[in-house]
Design an enzyme around this catalytic site. Structure first.
Site: not given
Ligand code: GCO
Length: 255
Positions: A146, A159
């Site tokens: 990501s 995340y």
């Molecule tokens: C967020 C998004 C991001 C994208 C992606 C960006 O909440 O900022 O979900 O995480 O999904 O990962 O590269």
């Protein structure tokens, strides 16, 4: 000669989280390059629906329903592959979840849930796949990172940490499995039009920020990641390992 480098005929690819979203786009792309694909998800009905759509398009498709956070289910799935004589040549560790909450309000259980789904799963499934790839002397592992593999955004800490871990797990896999002929790389998608991002897409302020912050001034489409996946899944990348390739409209490269 050069196009043959990208031909996946005779190869089998397991893509986790592939009944929809980016995973489905990866499966479509790899199948379009000749691979037999194994779709994975937890919803067997949705999985079968995706499989029948892809079979109707002429692709060779198997399904493996398991939860990527359930180690016993992962091990059982690979034992089933062994019993069926199915050799996984290409693994796309795509499955993952998002959970948006400021850390001050974040329950440890939610932290752990995201890390398990987005990072530990890639290790466990990668290990099971590599145990079978190594004796064959070749294999391709593609982990899905990501923009948050490099940069943090407020309210998505678990995340971000998991995706940062994906970048370093990819390098660790390259370090340990290179001599077995396995290449491990990652793809870093930008802001893509997916169900997971629905809340962001429908927020005019966030949508405006993404478009202003991205040199291509738009969100990405899942199918726009397929070419990078085909490259990393194919002989065209046989001397590439430990890398993360951003398909993000240029976002990671600019202030
Ligand atoms: C967020 C998004 C991001 C994208 C992606 C960006 O909440 O900022 O979900 O995480 O999904 O990962 O590269």
């Amino acid at each position: 000669m050069s196009l043959k480098l990208f031909d996946l005929t005779g190869r089998t690819a397991l893509i986790t989280g592939s009944s929809r979203g980016l995973g489905r786009a990866f499966a479509e792309g790899l199948a379009g390059a000749g691979a037999r694909v194994i779709l994975n998800g937890v919803d067997a009905a949705r999985l079968e629906g995706a499989a029948s759509d892809m079979r109707a398009a002429g692709h060779e498709v198997l399904t493996a329903a398991f939860d990527v956070t359930d180690e016993a289910a992962i091990i059982a799935a690979f034992q089933d592959f062994d019993a069926q004589g199915v050799a996984v040549d290409i693994l796309v560790n795509n499955a993952g979840i998002q959970f948006r909450k400021p850390m001050l309000d974040l329950a440890t259980a939610d932290w752990r849930r995201v890390i398990e789904a987005n990072l530990t799963s890639a290790f466990v499934i990668g290990r099971e796949a590599a145990r079978r790839m190594a004796p064959r002397g070749r294999g391709k592992i593609i982990n899905i990172g990501s923009l948050t593999s490099e940069l943090a955004r407020a309210t998505v800490a678990p995340y971000t940490v998991a995706k940062g871990g994906i970048k370093m797990l990819t390098k660790a896999m390259a370090a340990e499995w290179g001599e077995a002929g396995i290449q491990a790389n990652a793809i870093g998608p930008g802001y893509m039009v997916t169900d997971m991002n629905e809340a962001l897409l429908s927020n005019p302020d966030f949508d405006g920020w993404v478009k202003a912050r991205t040199p291509m001034r738009r969100w990405g489409l899942p199918e726009e990641l397929a070419g990078t996946a085909i490259y990393l899944a194919s002989d065209a990348s046989n001397y590439v390992s430990g890398q993360i390739i951003y398909a993000d409209g240029g976002m990671i490269s600019v202030l």
